[in-house]
Enzyme design. Structure first.
Site, PDB file in Angstrom:
ATOM      1  N   ARG A  16     -11.222  10.185 -36.456  1.00  0.00           N
ATOM      2  CA  ARG A  16     -10.297  11.267 -36.108  1.00  0.00           C
ATOM      3  C   ARG A  16      -9.246  10.860 -35.076  1.00  0.00           C
ATOM      4  NH1 ARG A  16     -13.848  16.247 -34.540  1.00  0.00           N
ATOM      5  NH2 ARG A  16     -15.491  14.694 -34.161  1.00  0.00           N
ATOM      6  N   GLY A  26     -25.821   4.386   5.853  1.00  0.00           N
ATOM      7  CA  GLY A  26     -27.019   4.174   5.049  1.00  0.00           C
ATOM      8  C   GLY A  26     -28.251   4.001   5.903  1.00  0.00           C
ATOM      9  N   LYS A  32     -30.713   2.316   5.250  1.00  0.00           N
ATOM     10  CA  LYS A  32     -31.175   0.925   5.193  1.00  0.00           C
ATOM     11  C   LYS A  32     -31.015   0.248   6.546  1.00  0.00           C
ATOM     12  CE  LYS A  32     -28.405  -2.100   3.338  1.00  0.00           C
ATOM     13  NZ  LYS A  32     -28.147  -3.070   4.438  1.00  0.00           N
ATOM     14  N   MET A  65     -18.237  -2.722   4.807  1.00  0.00           N
ATOM     15  CA  MET A  65     -17.612  -4.040   4.912  1.00  0.00           C
ATOM     16  C   MET A  65     -17.248  -4.566   3.526  1.00  0.00           C
ATOM     17  SD  MET A  65     -19.088  -6.147   8.128  1.00  0.00           S
ATOM     18  CE  MET A  65     -20.530  -6.821   7.344  1.00  0.00           C
ATOM     19  N   GLY A  66     -17.181  -3.667   2.536  1.00  0.00           N
ATOM     20  CA  GLY A  66     -16.806  -4.100   1.195  1.00  0.00           C
ATOM     21  C   GLY A  66     -17.960  -4.739   0.457  1.00  0.00           C
TER      22      GLY A  66
END
Length: 539
Positions: free
Chosen positions: A311, A144, A146, A28-29
């Site tokens: 450099r 996930g 979770k 869901m972002g």
């Protein structure tokens, strides 16, 4: 990385579907390191599509749908270093062209726990996931752990509707205080945040009880604790006791929380006929092994960005040169954030104000290195800005191709080995000007010798130091205090900390990677152009 916004845009995924390896990561972002770890897991399986859609049907009236965090540009910036094939970010009208249409009713696993407190939530989740699976057409979808109940609900939906997709769950990533990473964590402050950690602390305490041999777990009811049971033999006195957690509806005694019902990365499966759960001693279900990422050590980083980069033949600080439209330093900080590091100290020197302005952010602090007396000195000036405990990543600001998964692997390997330091290494035929990894006859890391100080025999070593380290912070600080500038550059080398730790009897290790392109440092315009080409090939 293509951005797809409509159903018609999804037709461009047809070549990826044809190989049967397309992987979907639904989100869901408001992405964080937990989401990015799912993308990394998915990338191991095939080309990845990440969906970003705040689904209105899983929010009840009065919930936070209107204020749920949305920042598509930020999410895309976080995803670019991981190079997914596409991001599908549709508007609501694309996902729900018929608002009063059909929906997917989940099975009995949606009852209880979150389902009881949020009626209709899992109906919305099941509906949007089935729609995404049908629209994107993946062979695999990664979620996930979770959201353990969600994994079980979706497993049931896929099984009962005979959907041709494999579901995989990935381990939980945690904040330094133990709270599982979540887009909604930003709602928590002060006492609310501290109280929210009680779940992870209770689970950790229960784990310690199990590891100590405790098997008698009594439920607590409204009247208070159950009568105290006699401690079983083999349980040491003084072991911390956990408050028992009531089992989830429809599951066994080890049901609740982030642990999830399966091993890390395992497909969702149901026991078939005759299959029994694995049993441990005395008929107790065997305890699932926990991944290092579940432990979430306190973590911080030091990024070295003080040099001029002579450099490069430019007045612009080296780390502010760009590839892929972003500065080298921005690529590095993006990888550090995506690896789950909540705070970074950037060491600045040449054109300090310009460098600071380029990367100023709430999770970034700065340390000024003047004069510049070597990499060890650079980390010394960063020490006052570091937390005293936990673990510290140290890396240069000119390695733009470094992947978050590599940093996470280095941290996890260090924590798992309980090492004082780990150095990321690579093996090539000719290590050129890189420092060599010197080991003893048993293959144990002893020291790192810079090429300019190496003997002919040491120069013949193919394993080299990439300049990326993970230290136990307290041991890093102690080793830094012992550095001496007794080399031909009269500089304090960070690499000398390894020999000091070995001399003190501390555990150190080399963690090798296979891809030397990932850790290439940028020192010349030609190397900048080569890195740009490599980044484009990543997609």
């Amino acid at each position: 990385m293509e951005l797809l916004r409509t159903r018609a845009d999804l037709a461009r995924l047809a070549p990826l579907r044809s190989g049967g390896r397309l992987v979907l990561v639904p989100t869901m972002g408001a992405l964080h390191a937990g989401h990015l770890s799912l993308v990394e897991k998915a990338a191991e399986l095939g080309p990845v599509v990440v969906s970003i859609f705040v689904n209105p049907t899983q929010f009840a009236p009065g919930e936070d749908f209107g204020r749920y965090p949305r920042d598509l540009e930020r999410d895309l910036d976080l995803l670019r270093p991981l190079a997914p094939a596409a991001v599908f970010a549709p508007p609501v009208s694309e996902m729900y062209p018929h608002p009063a249409g059909a929906a997917v009713e989940p099975g009995p696993r949606a009852a209880g726990l979150c389902g009881a407190r949020r009626p209709g939530h899992f109906r919305g989740v099941a509906t949007v996931v089935v729609k995404l699976l049908n629209l994107v057409g993946p062979a695999t979808a990664v979620f996930g752990r979770k959201d353990a109940q969600q994994c079980l609900v979706l497993d049931e939906v896929v099984r009962d509707l005979d959907l041709p997709v494999r579901l995989i769950d990935a381990p939980t990533l945690r904040e330094p205080d133990g709270l599982a990473m979540s887009s909604r964590n930003r709602y928590l402050e002060g006492d609310d945040r501290r109280r929210a950690t009680c779940l992870s602390r209770a689970l950790q305490a229960a784990r310690r009880e199990l590891e100590a041999g405790e098997r008698a777990v009594a439920a607590r009811g409204p009247a208070g604790p159950a009568p105290r049971r006699r401690r079983r033999r083999g349980v040491r006195r003084g072991a911390p006791r956990a408050r028992p957690v009531p089992p989830a509806a429809g599951r066994g005694p080890a049901a609740a929380g982030d642990r999830g019902p399966r091993r890390a990365g395992a497909p969702h499966r149901q026991p078939g006929p005759g299959r029994r759960p694995a049993r441990g001693a005395r008929g107790v279900p065997a305890r699932r092994r926990t991944t290092v990422t579940d432990a979430a050590p306190a973590l911080q980083a030091v990024v070295l960005a003080a040099g001029k980069g002579t450099r490069m033949k430019s007045d612009l600080p080296k780390v502010l040169h760009r590839i892929g439209g972003r500065t080298l330093l921005d690529h590095v900080l993006g990888a550090v954030r995506a690896a789950g590091v909540p705070r970074t100290v950037v060491v600045v020197g040449h054109e300090a104000e310009l460098v600071e302005e380029s990367c100023r952010a709430p999770d970034v602090a700065f340390a000024l290195q003047r004069p510049q007396l070597g990499t060890g000195h650079a980390v010394q000036v960063a020490v006052p800005g570091l937390a005293a405990d936990g673990w510290t990543l140290v890396l240069a600001g000119d390695v733009p191709l470094l992947r978050p998964a590599t940093l996470r692997r280095l941290v996890d390997a260090t924590v798992a080995a309980r090492a004082s330091a780990s150095v990321l290494t690579c093996v090539v035929a000719d290590a050129g000007a890189y420092g060599r990894i010197v080991k003893d006859a048993a293959g144990r890391l002893q020291r790192i010798v810079e090429a300019r100080d190496a003997s002919p025999a040491e120069l013949a070593i193919g394993e080299y130091n990439t300049g990326v380290f993970c230290f136990r912070t307290a041991d890093l600080v102690a080793a830094l205090a012992k550095l001496r500038a007794d080399n031909d550059q009269s500089e304090y080398y960070l690499t000398d900390t390894i020999a000091h730790l070995v001399a003190d009897g501390r555990a150190v290790q080399a963690v090798a990677i296979d891809d030397p392109d990932e850790v290439v440092g940028i020192n010349t315009v030609d190397e900048l152009a080569a890195a740009e080409a490599l980044l484009r090939r990543r997609g």
